[in-house]
Design a protein around this motif. Structure first.
Motif, PDB file in Angstrom:
ATOM      1  N   GLN A 197      83.532   7.827  20.089  1.00  0.00           N
ATOM      2  CA  GLN A 197      84.663   8.659  19.678  1.00  0.00           C
ATOM      3  C   GLN A 197      85.822   7.808  19.159  1.00  0.00           C
ATOM      4  N   ARG A 235      84.838   6.265  15.648  1.00  0.00           N
ATOM      5  CA  ARG A 235      84.755   7.236  14.548  1.00  0.00           C
ATOM      6  C   ARG A 235      86.116   7.660  14.015  1.00  0.00           C
ATOM      7  N   ALA A 264      77.949   3.881  14.834  1.00  0.00           N
ATOM      8  CA  ALA A 264      79.296   4.374  14.549  1.00  0.00           C
ATOM      9  C   ALA A 264      80.130   3.289  13.876  1.00  0.00           C
ATOM     10  N   GLU A 316      79.049   3.012  10.242  1.00  0.00           N
ATOM     11  CA  GLU A 316      79.562   4.143   9.456  1.00  0.00           C
ATOM     12  C   GLU A 316      81.055   4.026   9.188  1.00  0.00           C
ATOM     13  N   SER A 317      81.761   3.272  10.025  1.00  0.00           N
ATOM     14  CA  SER A 317      83.221   3.136   9.863  1.00  0.00           C
ATOM     15  C   SER A 317      83.604   2.064   8.860  1.00  0.00           C
TER      16      SER A 317
END
Length: 281
Positions: free
Chosen positions: A161, A164, A197, A200-201
């Protein structure tokens, strides 16, 4: 002390701690370095331990087994140092970068100490500790929360969390294994999710992995090889592996390994290893 007795004690120590250094064994057993190294040779040939530079580690046998930080810390010291030094040259002042947990990224952390205006997002307690020791006003360290892994990484829903909600210029990632078909993998399911994550960031994924990671497949995939922008590895990588990687990875940088110094404890932290780059062939 009989050789069989020494070797049994060495094996017990390795299994208890996950890894051990020659210097520790000489003190424990009251024998010479040479005697300890001969014992380690015997245990390695029997497949009971894995010899590494300056010591030995427990044998890994399963894709879901995650070795601890201390086990991995003593492996391929010279290669990791050379790879980390080269990776640091990719980082520019003012960047926001992500750094995953691992011993190669931990080695990288001290090379980042003099880069100004740097923001580092990491799920590694070890990396954060190295960077925080410098206490610079222009160095921001964002440590994610989460559950602690054997590699001293923070993983799970809380870490995911936090990651992201961020965007970074680059992620520098260490991996448990690389494979032509499985891609980048780890034995830890939650670590795989956390590292995905981070990927993807980021605008760019840089992987730092010595040659021993090739052909190793962990339980969970982090990303396919084609997701990697740049792979930094060492010259121990065989030609077939280099060809596969060159076909799938954006850029493969093969880094020469410096000659070992006489001190068996590890690589010279002040060494300035020669490096070379470019797509592998």
């Amino acid at each position: 002390m009989l050789a069989q007795v020494r070797q049994a004690r060495i094996l017990e120590q390795v299994r208890r701690a996950g890894g051990v250094r020659v210097a520790e064994l000489t003190a424990l057993l009251g024998v010479s370095d040479m005697t300890v190294r001969r014992d380690l040779d015997v245990l390695d040939r029997k497949g009971l331990v894995t010899k590494v530079h300056g010591g030995a580690t427990a044998v890994e046998t399963a894709s879901a087994v995650e070795p601890g930080f201390e086990v991995k810390r003593v492996r391929e010291l010279l290669e990791k140092e050379a790879i980390a030094a080269r990776a640091a040259t990719l980082v520019r002042p003012g960047m926001a970068i992500g750094i995953t947990a691992g011993t190669t990224t931990w080695t990288l952390a001290r090379h980042l100490a003099e880069i100004p205006d740097l923001t580092v997002v990491t799920n590694s307690l070890k990396v954060a500790d190295v960077l925080e020791q410098h206490s610079r006003s222009d160095l921001t360290v964002v440590l994610t929360g989460g559950l602690r892994t054997p590699s001293d990484g923070l993983v799970g829903p809380i870490a995911v969390q936090a990651i992201r909600s961020l965007r970074v210029d680059m992620v520098i990632m260490g991996v448990h294994g690389m494979d032509e078909h499985a891609g980048l993998t780890t034995p830890n399911l939650m670590e795989a999710e956390t590292n995905r994550a981070l990927v993807e960031s980021a605008r760019r994924l840089v992987v730092v992995a010595d040659h021993t990671k090739w052909g190793v497949v962990g339980l969970a995939q982090i990303a396919p090889l084609r997701a990697v922008s740049t792979l930094l590895t060492d010259e121990g990588l065989d030609e077939q592996a280099a060809a596969v990687l060159a076909d799938q990875v954006g850029e493969v940088v093969i880094i020469p390994t410096p000659e070992p110094r006489s001190d068996p404890a590890g690589a010279d932290p002040d060494a300035d290893p020669a490096t070379s780059g470019g797509r592998a062939s």
